[in-house]
Design a protein around this motif. Structure first.
Motif, PDB file in Angstrom:
ATOM      1  N   SER A 102       5.753  -6.531  -4.697  1.00  0.00           N
ATOM      2  CA  SER A 102       5.834  -7.570  -3.393  1.00  0.00           C
ATOM      3  C   SER A 102       7.174  -7.873  -3.251  1.00  0.00           C
ATOM      4  O   SER A 102       7.888  -7.863  -3.985  1.00  0.00           O
ATOM      5  N   GLY A 103       7.530  -8.272  -1.849  1.00  0.00           N
ATOM      6  CA  GLY A 103       8.918  -8.427  -1.685  1.00  0.00           C
ATOM      7  C   GLY A 103       9.551  -9.649  -2.387  1.00  0.00           C
ATOM      8  O   GLY A 103      10.596  -9.571  -3.105  1.00  0.00           O
ATOM      9  N   ALA A 104       8.512 -10.680  -2.598  1.00  0.00           N
ATOM     10  CA  ALA A 104       8.879 -11.887  -3.468  1.00  0.00           C
ATOM     11  C   ALA A 104       9.110 -11.505  -4.862  1.00  0.00           C
ATOM     12  O   ALA A 104      10.236 -12.001  -5.547  1.00  0.00           O
ATOM     13  N   ASP A 105       8.352 -10.487  -5.598  1.00  0.00           N
ATOM     14  CA  ASP A 105       8.693  -9.988  -6.872  1.00  0.00           C
ATOM     15  C   ASP A 105       9.998  -9.297  -7.095  1.00  0.00           C
ATOM     16  O   ASP A 105      10.488  -9.363  -7.917  1.00  0.00           O
ATOM     17  N   SER A 106       9.966  -8.423  -5.835  1.00  0.00           N
ATOM     18  CA  SER A 106      11.255  -7.618  -6.217  1.00  0.00           C
ATOM     19  C   SER A 106      12.586  -8.310  -5.980  1.00  0.00           C
ATOM     20  O   SER A 106      13.802  -8.202  -6.538  1.00  0.00           O
ATOM     21  N   ILE A 107      12.653  -9.474  -5.255  1.00  0.00           N
ATOM     22  CA  ILE A 107      13.754 -10.482  -4.875  1.00  0.00           C
ATOM     23  C   ILE A 107      13.769 -11.216  -6.450  1.00  0.00           C
ATOM     24  O   ILE A 107      15.036 -11.254  -6.827  1.00  0.00           O
ATOM     25  N   ASP A 108      12.764 -11.602  -6.822  1.00  0.00           N
ATOM     26  CA  ASP A 108      12.940 -12.562  -8.144  1.00  0.00           C
ATOM     27  C   ASP A 108      13.373 -11.680  -9.376  1.00  0.00           C
ATOM     28  O   ASP A 108      14.074 -12.076 -10.114  1.00  0.00           O
ATOM     29  N   GLU A 109      13.040 -10.209  -9.313  1.00  0.00           N
ATOM     30  CA  GLU A 109      13.471  -9.305 -10.460  1.00  0.00           C
ATOM     31  C   GLU A 109      14.816  -9.289 -10.616  1.00  0.00           C
ATOM     32  O   GLU A 109      15.705  -9.596 -11.601  1.00  0.00           O
ATOM     33  N   VAL A 110      15.554  -9.208  -9.314  1.00  0.00           N
ATOM     34  CA  VAL A 110      17.044  -8.965  -9.491  1.00  0.00           C
ATOM     35  C   VAL A 110      17.582 -10.479  -9.736  1.00  0.00           C
ATOM     36  O   VAL A 110      18.750 -10.475 -10.408  1.00  0.00           O
ATOM     37  N   ARG A 111      17.019 -11.480  -9.268  1.00  0.00           N
ATOM     38  CA  ARG A 111      17.487 -12.821  -9.474  1.00  0.00           C
ATOM     39  C   ARG A 111      17.433 -13.230 -10.993  1.00  0.00           C
ATOM     40  O   ARG A 111      18.491 -13.457 -11.386  1.00  0.00           O
ATOM     41  N   ARG A 112      16.424 -12.788 -11.740  1.00  0.00           N
ATOM     42  CA  ARG A 112      16.296 -12.853 -12.902  1.00  0.00           C
ATOM     43  C   ARG A 112      17.355 -12.263 -13.624  1.00  0.00           C
ATOM     44  O   ARG A 112      17.855 -12.775 -14.826  1.00  0.00           O
ATOM     45  N   LEU A 113      17.436 -11.166 -13.468  1.00  0.00           N
ATOM     46  CA  LEU A 113      18.298  -9.958 -14.093  1.00  0.00           C
ATOM     47  C   LEU A 113      19.759 -10.617 -14.071  1.00  0.00           C
ATOM     48  O   LEU A 113      20.366 -10.534 -15.178  1.00  0.00           O
ATOM     49  N   HIS A 114      20.182 -10.950 -12.854  1.00  0.00           N
ATOM     50  CA  HIS A 114      21.497 -11.224 -12.738  1.00  0.00           C
ATOM     51  C   HIS A 114      21.952 -12.739 -12.839  1.00  0.00           C
ATOM     52  O   HIS A 114      23.017 -12.915 -13.208  1.00  0.00           O
ATOM     53  N   ARG A 115      21.139 -13.719 -12.527  1.00  0.00           N
ATOM     54  CA  ARG A 115      21.461 -15.201 -12.500  1.00  0.00           C
ATOM     55  C   ARG A 115      20.411 -15.888 -13.412  1.00  0.00           C
ATOM     56  O   ARG A 115      20.684 -17.098 -13.496  1.00  0.00           O
ATOM     57  N   GLY A 116      19.516 -15.503 -13.740  1.00  0.00           N
ATOM     58  CA  GLY A 116      18.644 -16.019 -14.909  1.00  0.00           C
ATOM     59  C   GLY A 116      17.814 -17.190 -13.926  1.00  0.00           C
ATOM     60  O   GLY A 116      17.563 -17.290 -12.764  1.00  0.00           O
TER      61      GLY A 116
END
Lengths: 263, 330
Positions: A102-116
C-alpha cells in the motif's frame, strides 16, 4: 546566489562505442529548480541515472550536498546517505510502485530506512506526507492497482519526500498524466518546493511544463549541452538552432506542422 | 460535404469481470468525405473506443447499440466477406508502432503481405509498390528498408512505415489514434505534416485522436471533445480556444501550462476525469465544473446545436463567450 547544492562537471558516460553523455556541466542552486530538456537519445535520462547513482560516470564529477558522488559508494552507510540526499520520481507510476504494497507501507519503508523513528512517529509523518501530496486516508492505504495514475504519482512523490531529500530528480514525472491531473501535480510540486526548500532537477521534453516548474534549464542534444540559461530566456529568445527547432515544433494556436528531410 | 461516417447514439458496453460496463454512452458524430475531425479528451473518455467501434475492432463480448453508417451502409451488422471488404476501405494508425508490427518479420514482409496473400500480386510487383509508398512517406532508399527489421528503425521511421501500410489498400477513411504521442516533438511535427499532406492529396477523411488540443487544431477541420463516453462539444477546430462552448473544454485549455508564461498557479480542474461507467445521472462534468448549478446534478444535458457547433451543457447559451475568460478566475 548561495552555494550550489549540486554541481556536475564534465560529466561523460560511454556505453560501448556510443557516448550517451558528453562533457555535461551544470549547477543547481540550493532551493533552485533546473530543467534538463531534450528529445529521446539526448542523454537526459542517463544524466538522471548518474545523479542518482544508478550508473557510474565514465568521466567527470558530481558534487551533491558538499560531497563527491562520482564514484560508487564504498559502504552501506554512504550509499544510504546518498539515497537520503537525492531521490527520484520516475515517469510511469504504473511500474514504479510495488503492486503488493500500500502507499502508506511504501512511504513508511523509505522513512524507516532513511530517517528511522518510532512506529508512532513514522505513522504521523506518513500522514503529514499524504496531506502534502493530497491523498486521503482510503487512497493512502489502498494498493496501487486500486488507484488512478495521478494518485499513484502522488504516492511516488510522497515516497521520495519521505527521505527528506535535499534534491528531487523528476524524470518525466508528469508526462504520463492527463492534462487536468498534470496541472494539479505541477501546482503541488510548486507548493512542496515553497514549503520544504527542496531543489528540483526536472528531466522533460515538454517545454510548457519546463516553463512552469523551473528557473534554469539546459538543452541537451546528442549527449551534449547545446544551450544553458534561465528557462524564460531560453524559451523566449533561444540562441541555438536546435533550441529554436524544439520550440517551433510545439503545437500552439495558428501552428502548422513542418516537414523535414529524413536523415 | 456528404457524410462518409455517421455515428448516431452509439453505445458500447465492454465485459469487465462478470459484468458489462459502458465505455461509450451515446456518441454522435459525422465525418464528411475528405474531412479531418479531431477527437480530444483525457484517458478513459472513450476516444479510442470510438475509433475501434468504427473499425469493428472492439474486444470480444462487446455490446454495441446505436448506429455506425459508412457511406450509407450500416457497419455494426457486417459479417464475413462484407466486413473484410469494408475494412479495406478504412485504415488505422496506432500510438505505438512497435506494438503493432511483428518484430521478427522484415519491413518488406509487413508491407507486402496483404497485397500478396489477398490480392495475389506477385512479390516483385508488391515490393515495387511498397518502395514507391515508402518514398511517398519520406523514406528514401526503400529497397534497403524492406530488408530491415522493426528494431533497426527509429520510432519516427517505423511510424512512417505504419502510415505507408495504412495507405496500401487506398482507404477512404484513416483512423489515427494518437499517432505521434510516442514520438519526439520535432518528429511529431514532421510526421503530422506528412499525414496532413497525404490526407489532402488523396482526399482521405481522417478521425484524429489526440489529447493535445493544439495539435488537433493544427491539422483538423473540426474538433470534438469527449468526456465520460460522450461528446460534450464539437465545432471548428480553431475556435476551441477563443470560443469554447462547454466548460470542460475551457477548463482543459486553461489547465495546460503555457510555453510563453509561467503562471503563479495553474488553473487545475479539481477531481479526476470520469469514465462512462462512473458517470452520475446528471451532467458527467458537474462535480468538477465551476459553473455547475443544482439542475446540472440531476438533469442529463443533450448535445445541442449552438453557434456553429454543439455543446452538451445546460448553461451553454448563457455562458457563451464568457467561458474562456472566466474559467481561470473562478
Amino acid at each position: 546566489m548561495s552555494e550550489p547544492i549540486l554541481t556536475a562537471s564534465g560529466l561523460t558516460k560511454v556505453f560501448g562505442d556510443h557516448t550517451a553523455v558528453d562533457d555535461v556541466s551544470f549547477a543547481l542552486p540550493e532551493g533552485g529548480s533546473l530543467a534538463i530538456v531534450g528529445e529521446s537519445g539526448s542523454g537526459k535520462t542517463t544524466v538522471a541515472k548518474l545523479l542518482t547513482g544508478l550508473e557510474r560516470a565514465t568521466a567527470g564529477s558530481i558534487m551533491a550536498c558538499g560531497r563527491d558522488r562520482s564514484l560508487p559508494a564504498r559502504s552501506a552507510a554512504e550509499r544510504r546517505r546518498r539515497g537520503a540526499e537525492v531521490q527520484i520520481v520516475f515517469q510511469d507510476p504504473y511500474s514504479s510502485l510495488d503492486p503488493r504494497q500500500s502507499g502508506a507501507d511504501s512511504i513508511d519503508e523509505v522513512r524507516r530506512l532513511h530517517r528511522g523513528g518510532s512506529r508512532a512517529e513514522r505513522a504521523a509523518r506518513v500522514t503529514e506526507l499524504a496531506d502534502l501530496v493530497g491523498l486521503d486516508n482510503r487512497q493512502l492505504h489502498a494498493l496501487p492497482r486500486d488507484l488512478s495514475g495521478g494518485q499513484r504519482q502522488r504516492i511516488a512523490i510522497a515516497r521520495a519526500l519521505a527521505a527528506e531529500p535535499r534534491i528531487l530528480v523528476l524524470d518525466e514525472s508528469v508526462a504520463a498524466l492527463d492534462v487536468s491531473i498534470q496541472a494539479q501535480i505541477l501546482n503541488m510540486l510548486g507548493d512542496i518546493r515553497d514549503a520544504t526548500g527542496v531543489s528540483y532537477i526536472l528531466i522533460s521534453h515538454d517545454l510548457a511544463v519546463v516553463r512552469q516548474l523551473t528557473d534554469d534549464a539546459i538543452v541537451m542534444h546528442r549527449g551534449r549541452v547545446v544551450e544553458a540559461g534561465p528557462t524564460a530566456r531560453i524559451l523566449d529568445d533561444p540562441q541555438e538552432d536546435y533550441t529554436r527547432l524544439l520550440r517551433d515544433s510545439v503545437p500552439r494556436p495558428g501552428w502548422k506542422p513542418q516537414r523535414r528531410q529524413v536523415a | 460535404m456528404s457524410g462518409l461516417v455517421e455515428l448516431d447514439g452509439l453505445e458500447v458496453d465492454l465485459r469487465v469481470g462478470g459484468s458489462m460496463r459502458p465505455v461509450l454512452s451515446g456518441t454522435t458524430l459525422q465525418i464528411g468525405r475528405g474531412e479531418a475531425v479531431g477527437l480530444v479528451g483525457e484517458s478513459g473518455s472513450g476516444k479510442s473506443m470510438t475509433a475501434r467501434s468504427i473499425a469493428r475492432l472492439l474486444p470480444e463480448g462487446a455490446e454495441v447499440r446505436g448506429s455506425i453508417r459508412f457511406d450509407g451502409t450500416e457497419v455494426t451488422s457486417l459479417r464475413g466477406a462484407d466486413l473484410r471488404a469494408y475494412r479495406r476501405r478504412i485504415a488505422m494508425v496506432f500510438q505505438d508502432p512497435r506494438a503493432h508490427v511483428n518484430p521478427v518479420r522484415s519491413i518488406g514482409d509487413f508491407l507486402t503481405e496483404e497485397l500478396r496473400t489477398n490480392e495475389g500480386v506477385p512479390r516483385a510487383e508488391a515490393e515495387r509498390r511498397a518502395i514507391e509508398l515508402l518514398d511517398v512517406v519520406g523514406i528514401p532508399d526503400g529497397a534497403r528498408r524492406l530488408r530491415q527489421y522493426p528494431h533497426e528503425l527509429s520510432g519516427g521511421l517505423l511510424q512512417r512505415v505504419m502510415i505507408a501500410s495504412a495507405l496500401l489498400s487506398e482507404p477512404e477513411l484513416l483512423l489515427a489514434d494518437e499517432p505521434t504521442t510516442a514520438l519526439d516533438v520535432t518528429t511529431q511535427s514532421d510526421v503530422m505534416a506528412l499525414l496532413d499532406e497525404l490526407r489532402r492529396e488523396r482526399g482521405l477523411a481522417m478521425l484524429f485522436i489526440t489529447h493535445d488540443l493544439e495539435l488537433a487544431g493544427a491539422v483538423c477541420d473540426r474538433t470534438a471533445v469527449m468526456y465520460a463516453g460522450q461528446i460534450v462539444e464539437e465545432q471548428a477546430a480553431d475556435a476551441l480556444y477563443t470560443d469554447p462552448l462547454h466548460p470542460y473544454t475551457a477548463a482543459l485549455v486553461a489547465a495546460r501550462p503555457d510555453i510563453d508564461a509561467t503562471a503563479a498557479r495553474l488553473a487545475a480542474i479539481p477531481g479526476r476525469p470520469l469514465s462512462a461507467f462512473e458517470a452520475p445521472p446528471g451532467c458527467a462534468f458537474a462535480d468538477r465544473c465551476p459553473f455547475s448549478e443544482d439542475r446540472c446534478e440531476s438533469e442529463r444535458p443533450a448535445l445541442m446545436p449552438i453557434a456553429a457547433g454543439s455543446s452538451r451543457c445546460l448553461r451553454a447559451e448563457e455562458l457563451r463567450g464568457r467561458l474562456h475568460l472566466t474559467v481561470s478566475d473562478v
